[in-house]
Write a protein that holds these residues in place. Sequence first.
Motif, PDB file in Angstrom:
ATOM      1  N   PHE A 203       1.817   9.596  -5.650  1.00 53.87           N
ATOM      2  CA  PHE A 203       1.547  11.026  -5.480  1.00 53.87           C
ATOM      3  C   PHE A 203       2.638  10.954  -6.503  1.00 53.87           C
ATOM      4  N   ARG A 204       3.884  10.616  -7.308  1.00 55.25           N
ATOM      5  CA  ARG A 204       4.841  10.774  -8.257  1.00 55.25           C
ATOM      6  C   ARG A 204       4.179  11.183  -9.242  1.00 55.25           C
ATOM      7  N   ALA A 205       3.115   9.769  -9.587  1.00 50.50           N
ATOM      8  CA  ALA A 205       2.146  10.491 -11.053  1.00 50.50           C
ATOM      9  C   ALA A 205       1.071  11.623 -10.985  1.00 50.50           C
ATOM     10  N   ASN A 206       1.169  11.701 -10.025  1.00 49.66           N
ATOM     11  CA  ASN A 206       0.511  13.092 -10.359  1.00 49.66           C
ATOM     12  C   ASN A 206       0.916  14.145  -9.849  1.00 49.66           C
TER      13      ASN A 206
ATOM     14  N   THR B 117      -5.190   8.477  -1.243  1.00 42.70           N
ATOM     15  CA  THR B 117      -4.654   7.775  -2.467  1.00 42.70           C
ATOM     16  C   THR B 117      -3.689   8.022  -3.474  1.00 42.70           C
ATOM     17  N   GLU B 118      -2.990   9.179  -2.270  1.00 45.09           N
ATOM     18  CA  GLU B 118      -1.174   9.067  -2.549  1.00 45.09           C
ATOM     19  C   GLU B 118      -0.689   9.458  -0.787  1.00 45.09           C
ATOM     20  N   PHE B 119       0.930   9.774  -1.207  1.00 47.87           N
ATOM     21  CA  PHE B 119       1.195   9.551  -0.037  1.00 47.87           C
ATOM     22  C   PHE B 119       2.439  10.552   0.090  1.00 47.87           C
ATOM     23  N   ASP B 120       3.265  11.606   0.062  1.00 46.62           N
ATOM     24  CA  ASP B 120       4.314  11.851  -0.277  1.00 46.62           C
ATOM     25  C   ASP B 120       5.927  11.811   0.823  1.00 46.62           C
ATOM     26  N   PRO B 121       6.139  10.814   0.307  1.00 50.22           N
ATOM     27  CA  PRO B 121       7.526  10.476   1.444  1.00 50.22           C
ATOM     28  C   PRO B 121       8.431  11.887   1.909  1.00 50.22           C
ATOM     29  N   CYS B 122       8.784  12.346   1.951  1.00 52.25           N
ATOM     30  CA  CYS B 122       9.223  13.426   2.174  1.00 52.25           C
ATOM     31  C   CYS B 122       8.413  14.364   2.999  1.00 52.25           C
ATOM     32  N   THR B 123       7.583  14.603   2.749  1.00 52.05           N
ATOM     33  CA  THR B 123       6.477  15.386   4.301  1.00 52.05           C
ATOM     34  C   THR B 123       5.740  14.631   4.518  1.00 52.05           C
ATOM     35  N   GLU B 124       5.541  13.711   4.348  1.00 51.55           N
ATOM     36  CA  GLU B 124       5.094  12.533   5.296  1.00 51.55           C
ATOM     37  C   GLU B 124       3.494  12.716   5.328  1.00 51.55           C
ATOM     38  N   LEU B 125       2.824  13.950   3.961  1.00 54.07           N
ATOM     39  CA  LEU B 125       1.318  13.482   4.164  1.00 54.07           C
ATOM     40  C   LEU B 125       0.259  12.697   3.048  1.00 54.07           C
ATOM     41  N   PHE B 126      -0.402  12.479   3.370  1.00 53.65           N
ATOM     42  CA  PHE B 126      -1.211  11.868   2.802  1.00 53.65           C
ATOM     43  C   PHE B 126      -1.965  12.667   1.719  1.00 53.65           C
ATOM     44  N   PHE B 127      -3.073  12.015   0.551  1.00 54.22           N
ATOM     45  CA  PHE B 127      -3.749  13.008  -0.133  1.00 54.22           C
ATOM     46  C   PHE B 127      -5.251  12.101   0.105  1.00 54.22           C
TER      47      PHE B 127
ATOM     48  N   GLN C 191       1.155  -0.885  -0.509  1.00 49.08           N
ATOM     49  CA  GLN C 191      -0.013   0.354   0.179  1.00 49.08           C
ATOM     50  C   GLN C 191       1.231   0.972  -0.078  1.00 49.08           C
ATOM     51  N   ARG C 192       2.003   1.708   1.036  1.00 50.23           N
ATOM     52  CA  ARG C 192       2.832   2.026   0.712  1.00 50.23           C
ATOM     53  C   ARG C 192       3.519   2.418  -0.657  1.00 50.23           C
TER      54      ARG C 192
END
Length: 114
Positions: free
Chosen positions: A16-19, A46-56, A8-9
Amino acid sequence: MSLLTEGQRTKLIANFRANQQGLETLDPCPVVKIITPDANATWLLTEFDPCTELFFGLCDLGFGFPELGYVALADLETCRGALGLPVERDRWFKVTKPLSAYANEAARTGRIIA
């Protein structure tokens, strides 16, 4: 139980990267459903930014106003319901549609139905 599986991660980060690349209009399906077992909060992520640790994703704190937005991993990890239980991954969640369809339904009903 871990909040996310490794698969899932990986998928959340890929979304996130595709977006971020902006190569196409994305309307991904939720990857994971997070719930409070002793409250009415639900997150379809649906998304996770590993740098900011924010989900969308679609966020519903149980007050009748679900909305698309961001939530921090730290906030989910420390969130507790009325009885003090932590959030957990809904292991039985079966995705049936893209996030926009869940969001449209939530806007009509005032809650996430998933």
